[in-house]
Enzyme design. Structure first.
Site, PDB file in Angstrom:
ATOM      1  N   TYR A  51      40.121  34.208  54.725  1.00 39.30           N
ATOM      2  CA  TYR A  51      39.772  35.518  54.174  1.00 39.30           C
ATOM      3  C   TYR A  51      39.569  36.521  55.305  1.00 39.30           C
ATOM      4  O   TYR A  51      38.656  36.372  56.135  1.00 39.30           O
ATOM      5  CB  TYR A  51      38.504  35.439  53.318  1.00 39.30           C
ATOM      6  N   PRO A 199      36.896  33.405  36.798  1.00 38.58           N
ATOM      7  CA  PRO A 199      36.368  33.320  35.426  1.00 38.58           C
ATOM      8  C   PRO A 199      36.621  34.569  34.587  1.00 38.58           C
ATOM      9  O   PRO A 199      36.586  34.491  33.355  1.00 38.58           O
ATOM     10  CB  PRO A 199      34.867  33.106  35.643  1.00 38.58           C
ATOM     11  N   ALA A 201      39.476  36.331  34.733  1.00 35.19           N
ATOM     12  CA  ALA A 201      40.927  36.485  34.509  1.00 35.19           C
ATOM     13  C   ALA A 201      41.407  37.885  34.887  1.00 35.19           C
ATOM     14  O   ALA A 201      41.911  38.644  34.044  1.00 35.19           O
ATOM     15  CB  ALA A 201      41.281  36.155  33.061  1.00 35.19           C
ATOM     16  N   LYS A 202      41.221  38.221  36.147  1.00 35.67           N
ATOM     17  CA  LYS A 202      41.655  39.523  36.676  1.00 35.67           C
ATOM     18  C   LYS A 202      40.978  40.692  35.970  1.00 35.67           C
ATOM     19  O   LYS A 202      41.539  41.785  35.861  1.00 35.67           O
ATOM     20  CB  LYS A 202      43.174  39.673  36.594  1.00 35.67           C
ATOM     21  N   GLY A 203      39.760  40.472  35.490  1.00 39.27           N
ATOM     22  CA  GLY A 203      39.011  41.545  34.846  1.00 39.27           C
ATOM     23  C   GLY A 203      39.320  41.722  33.376  1.00 39.27           C
ATOM     24  O   GLY A 203      38.717  42.576  32.708  1.00 39.27           O
ATOM     25  N   LEU A 205      38.550  39.789  30.995  1.00 37.55           N
ATOM     26  CA  LEU A 205      37.446  39.294  30.176  1.00 37.55           C
ATOM     27  C   LEU A 205      36.151  40.048  30.481  1.00 37.55           C
ATOM     28  O   LEU A 205      35.066  39.491  30.452  1.00 37.55           O
ATOM     29  CB  LEU A 205      37.272  37.784  30.397  1.00 37.55           C
ATOM     30  N   THR A 206      36.289  41.326  30.760  1.00 42.18           N
ATOM     31  CA  THR A 206      35.135  42.207  30.970  1.00 42.18           C
ATOM     32  C   THR A 206      35.233  43.363  29.980  1.00 42.18           C
ATOM     33  O   THR A 206      36.206  43.457  29.209  1.00 42.18           O
ATOM     34  CB  THR A 206      35.116  42.782  32.401  1.00 42.18           C
TER      35      THR A 206
END
Length: 306
Positions: A51, A199, A201-203, A205-206
């Site tokens: 990173y 968790p 999923a690229k945003g 699930l927000t």
């Protein structure tokens, strides 16, 4: 915050944890995010030597200085890079692992790593040699435990059979249920924990899920088409309310399985971190809600040749 044991180790990590890849290179801003996470009860920080080519480890090390005993640090190895040179290549050799751990320790400003993970892997790797490197590092006291970060079932099975890994980091979310098909139960039976990444999923699930579908999933996501996602995400968001946020739903879903030790999310701002901390306030989670969410999506199988 509740803690869970990683495998058969004596590492007990917070149910949600901070993946540091998204912190960026602004040390002050990154330190504020880490400080907020630690103050909230998060005790596991996940980084990797790759990173920002080592800069991320250095930022984490500086941020936890004076608090090392309170923090469980996981980092990763296997992507061979050299300062000042572009690119990297896969190198799971014993020689590289045993040399690179010294660099990670230096950047993290510590004399031990709690959880050292192989950052990928293929079935063609010299797996016995790689395991030998990790075992020697344990004996030397430079690492406490080791695991792998992989989504390859064949590789995971090799490490289950041949090594003393305590964890497997893998992508897992309501939209990526591949681990449910064959990995979660197998790992749990072998007393190996899952550290879930991705968790949200690229945003998608927000609360900004519909917007994120438009931004990041015009060509679909895994086996889901764009049209499917436009139906799934609003249905998912309909289960959220003031008592259980979309982020809390997404985190609670994957933490439902006993194989899970922690759900590791990224945050590039304190606001993003705070949105995930809402998980600790929810009290409306249930088996029934788990089943309802599960009905929104479908299992996706891993490539059997991986």
């Amino acid at each position: 915050m509740k803690k869970r044991q990683i495998g058969s180790s004596d590492l007990y990590v917070s149910e949600i944890s901070l993946g540091c890849m998204s912190l960026g290179t602004d040390e002050k801003k990154a330190s504020e995010i880490i400080d907020r996470a630690l103050d909230s009860g998060i005790n596991y920080l996940d980084t990797a030597d790759l990173y920002d080519f080592g800069a991320n480890e250095s930022i984490v090390g500086a941020a936890v200085k004076g608090k090392r005993d309170e923090v469980i640090i996981g980092t990763k190895v296997g992507n061979h890079f050299e300062p000042g040179k572009e690119g990297w290549y896969w190198d799971p050799s014993k020689a590289y692992i045993k040399e690179e751990v010294k660099e990670s320790l230096r950047r993290l400003q510590t004399d031990y790593i709690d959880l050292y993970q192989l950052h990928g892997g293929t079935i063609e790797d010299p797996i016995d040699e790689t395991i030998e490197a990790f075992e020697e590092l344990k004996q030397e006291g430079l690492i406490r435990y080791y695991g792998i970060s992989s989504i390859r079932p064949n590789v995971i099975r090799e490490y289950i059979n041949k090594s003393n890994i305590v964890s497997v980091m893998m992508q897992y979310s309501l939209l990526d249920r591949r681990p449910e098909e064959e990995m979660l139960d197998l790992l749990h039976q072998n007393k190996i924990s899952v550290i879930a990444r991705g968790p949200m999923a690229k945003g998608m699930l927000t609360k900004k899920g519909i917007e994120q579908v438009e931004k990041k999933a015009q060509n679909g996501y895994l086996d889901y088409s764009y049209e499917e996602l436009k139906e799934i995400i609003p249905a998912f968001l309909a289960y959220a309310n003031d008592e259980i946020t979309p982020n809390a739903l997404a985190l609670s879903y994957i933490l439902h399985h006993p194989a899970l030790a922690t759900a590791t999310f990224g945050a590039s701002s304190v606001d993003q971190l705070n949105a995930n901390l809402a998980y600790t306030n929810q009290n409306k989670w249930s088996d029934d809600l788990y089943k309802k969410l599960q009905e929104l999506t479908r299992p996706i199988q891993y490539d059997k040749h991986r």
